[in-house]
Design an enzyme around this catalytic site. Structure first.
Site, PDB file in Angstrom:
ATOM      1  N   ASP A 321      76.790  -5.592  62.666  1.00 57.02           N
ATOM      2  CA  ASP A 321      76.755  -6.111  64.051  1.00 57.02           C
ATOM      3  C   ASP A 321      77.386  -7.494  64.126  1.00 57.02           C
ATOM      4  OD1 ASP A 321      74.098  -6.653  66.514  1.00 57.02           O
ATOM      5  OD2 ASP A 321      76.257  -6.345  66.721  1.00 57.02           O
ATOM      6  N   GLU A 355      78.884 -12.115  72.356  1.00 50.88           N
ATOM      7  CA  GLU A 355      78.189 -10.918  72.884  1.00 50.88           C
ATOM      8  C   GLU A 355      76.684 -11.073  72.765  1.00 50.88           C
ATOM      9  OE1 GLU A 355      76.082  -7.115  72.851  1.00 50.88           O
ATOM     10  OE2 GLU A 355      76.267  -8.493  71.158  1.00 50.88           O
ATOM     11  N   ASP A 383      80.434  -1.092  68.753  1.00 45.65           N
ATOM     12  CA  ASP A 383      79.342  -2.060  68.594  1.00 45.65           C
ATOM     13  C   ASP A 383      78.031  -1.352  68.303  1.00 45.65           C
ATOM     14  OD1 ASP A 383      77.705  -4.579  70.687  1.00 45.65           O
ATOM     15  OD2 ASP A 383      77.864  -4.364  68.509  1.00 45.65           O
ATOM     16  N   HIS A 454      70.219  -7.301  63.487  1.00 45.45           N
ATOM     17  CA  HIS A 454      69.662  -8.616  63.814  1.00 45.45           C
ATOM     18  C   HIS A 454      68.684  -9.132  62.755  1.00 45.45           C
ATOM     19  CE1 HIS A 454      70.507  -8.246  68.469  1.00 45.45           C
ATOM     20  NE2 HIS A 454      71.579  -8.072  67.726  1.00 45.45           N
TER      21      HIS A 454
HETATM   22 ZN   LIG Z   1      76.435  -6.173  68.592  1.00 49.77          ZN
END
Ligand SMILES: [Zn+2]
Length: 491
Positions: A321, A355, A383, A454
């Site tokens: 990501d 983003e 994505d 994340h």
């Molecule tokens: Zn992303």
């Protein structure tokens, strides 16, 4: 990562589960994902185009260009949070590489939020069954954009809720002056069946809206159970929103394991936490979208975007990501150069900035290019990681699908031939999709994506080189098809 799809979850669940495990049971109606050979092709491509598409696919599948570029982004540059020196270095690196490939490069100037993580520690300092003189460490990470606690932290009772209704039921009396933990679970079963996006959509509501909901009832801080599937005691960060009608309180995500631990103790009696978060919101920073054009030979004014976002969160090195998305798009233009293929329409590579915490890159582009929307033939973004590609989710008219049947028949040879109409699309190209530009999201197998999304574990080793190459093949083949399609796409 966005969360919107049109097809009812249950029907899609059955279908994708079938696809993922290789048993096809769907019927060929437009609302269902389609496989190329199920509907009679309404169009055929010139033989040369079909041959070029197969050449592109083969070249991508046997190339390590995308993987080598990703290794540079993750290992030599690292985490690329907006405003950071690494994000600036990545902009320079990508621009230099696009110039090396001979493309016309433009850096689109942006002013992006510059949030910096600080110290982040927490411990339970009072709880049932506590041994004298001991505390219980809690693993957490500040949410992007969070305000800090006082420099010496805050000490307050923790109340645990599983959803917004339970919070409401508690009311100000039971919430004011306390820390609220939203212990809403990420549906790992749903993700394991290929519906990570839907599961994420449900869990992310507490990450982005939990702090303001708790603050309206007088809470002093908010915690959410990580919006992701990791069960390796890893916290998942991500942006939160501070609407104007609620006080800004510090907010962090605890790991799944710590969410359960606190909930178990709170069920037995009072729990108090010492929480310290010292992030900073620095002045907005200058940054850029990297835009590189491979001019079309016949319709240079018509544009097909291939893209991914260059920024990432700061805990990992932004491999899945979204370094993967950027290098997948880079490979499209690299392959055209390598194979000496010239598109009839312009292929525009874009590495979007910001983003993760503001979408400034995507929004600024749509605003700055509002006058050229009619000439944006299509927009493609990746994505959702680098897992095996199943195909594309299409925000556009259903009539688009038959025009792409011959293309998805070619991609089906590497298992990437699905096309499905959806109502939403990837975050950065979403403003273009809303303005009517047919938009394509690369649809990957996301069964493990949300385990690392994340987190500190978003690193290069989570990317399988073969699968990354399959993604590069899928985007290159779609982009070149769109650049050479005899007819315009219905809008
Ligand atoms: Zn992303």
């Amino acid at each position: 990562m966005n969360v919107l799809t049109s097809t009812p979850v249950v029907a899609k669940r059955v279908f994708v589960l079938a696809m993922t495990v290789g048993l096809l049971i769907s019927s060929p109606s437009t609302s269902q994902p389609q496989r190329a050979q199920e509907t009679a092709p309404v169009t055929t491509y010139p033989a040369q185009l079909s041959a070029d598409l197969r050449k592109l696919q083969e070249a991508a599948l046997s190339s390590d260009y995308a993987y080598r570029q990703l290794a540079h982004l993750t290992d030599s540059i690292g985490p690329r949070l907006s405003g950071s020196p690494q994000a600036a270095a990545a902009v320079e690196y990508i621009a230099k590489e696009m110039r090396r490939l001979g493309l016309e490069v433009k850096l689109e100037k942006l002013s992006v939020p510059h949030w910096v993580r600080g110290e982040e520690t927490a411990a339970l300092v009072r709880y049932p069954g506590q041994a004298e003189g001991t505390t219980q460490k809690i693993i957490l990470t500040a949410l992007g954009g969070s305000v800090p606690t006082a420099p010496d932290g805050l000490n307050a009772e923790v109340v645990v809720v599983n959803n917004f209704d339970e919070l409401k039921a508690l009311g100000r009396d039971k919430v004011a002056g306390k820390i609220v933990l939203f212990n809403a679970r990420f549906d790992r079963q749903m993700a394991a069946e290929g519906f990570g996006g839907e599961a994420y959509g449900q869990a992310v509501a507490y990450r982005s809206g939990g702090a303001s909901a708790a603050a309206r009832l007088g809470a002093v801080a908010a915690l959410n159970r990580s919006a992701g599937g990791a069960e390796f005691r890893l916290p998942h960060t991500g942006a939160l929103r501070y609407p104007d009608d609620a006080p800004k309180i510090p907010a962090a995500a605890v790991t799944a394991e710590d969410g359960d631990l606190i909930a178990r103790l709170a069920a037995l009696g009072t729990v108090r936490m010492q929480l310290l978060l010292t992030p900073k919101q620095l002045p907005d920073a200058e940054s850029y979208n990297v835009i590189a054009d491979f001019k079309g030979s016949e319709h240079p004014e018509q544009i097909i975007i291939v893209s991914g976002h260059l920024d990432s969160w700061d805990l990992g090195t932004g491999a899945i990501d979204d370094g993967a998305g950027v290098v997948i798009a880079m490979q499209t233009v690299q392959l055209l150069k390598q194979l000496h293929l010239r598109p009839k329409r312009t292929i525009r590579f874009i590495a979007w900035m910001n983003e993760e915490n503001g979408v400034v890159g995507g929004r600024t582009y749509a605003k700055d290019h509002a006058g050229e929307i009619a000439n944006h033939f299509a927009a493609i973004e990746s994505d959702r990681g680098a897992g095996h590609p199943l195909g594309f989710e299409v925000k556009g008219r259903p009539e688009v699908l038959p025009l792409l049947q011959p293309m998805s028949a070619i991609l089906q040879t590497s298992g990437a031939g699905l096309l499905q109409i959806t109502t939403g699309t990837e975050t950065d190209i979403s403003p273009l999709g809303t303005a009517g530009v047919p938009s394509f999201g690369l649809w990957q197998d996301t069964r493990t994506y949300f385990d690392y999304h994340h987190t500190a574990a978003d690193t290069l080793d989570k990317v399988v080189p073969r699968e990354l190459a399959e993604n590069a093949a899928a985007m290159a083949v779609l982009a070149y098809t769109l650049a050479n399609l005899p007819q315009p796409l219905p809008r």
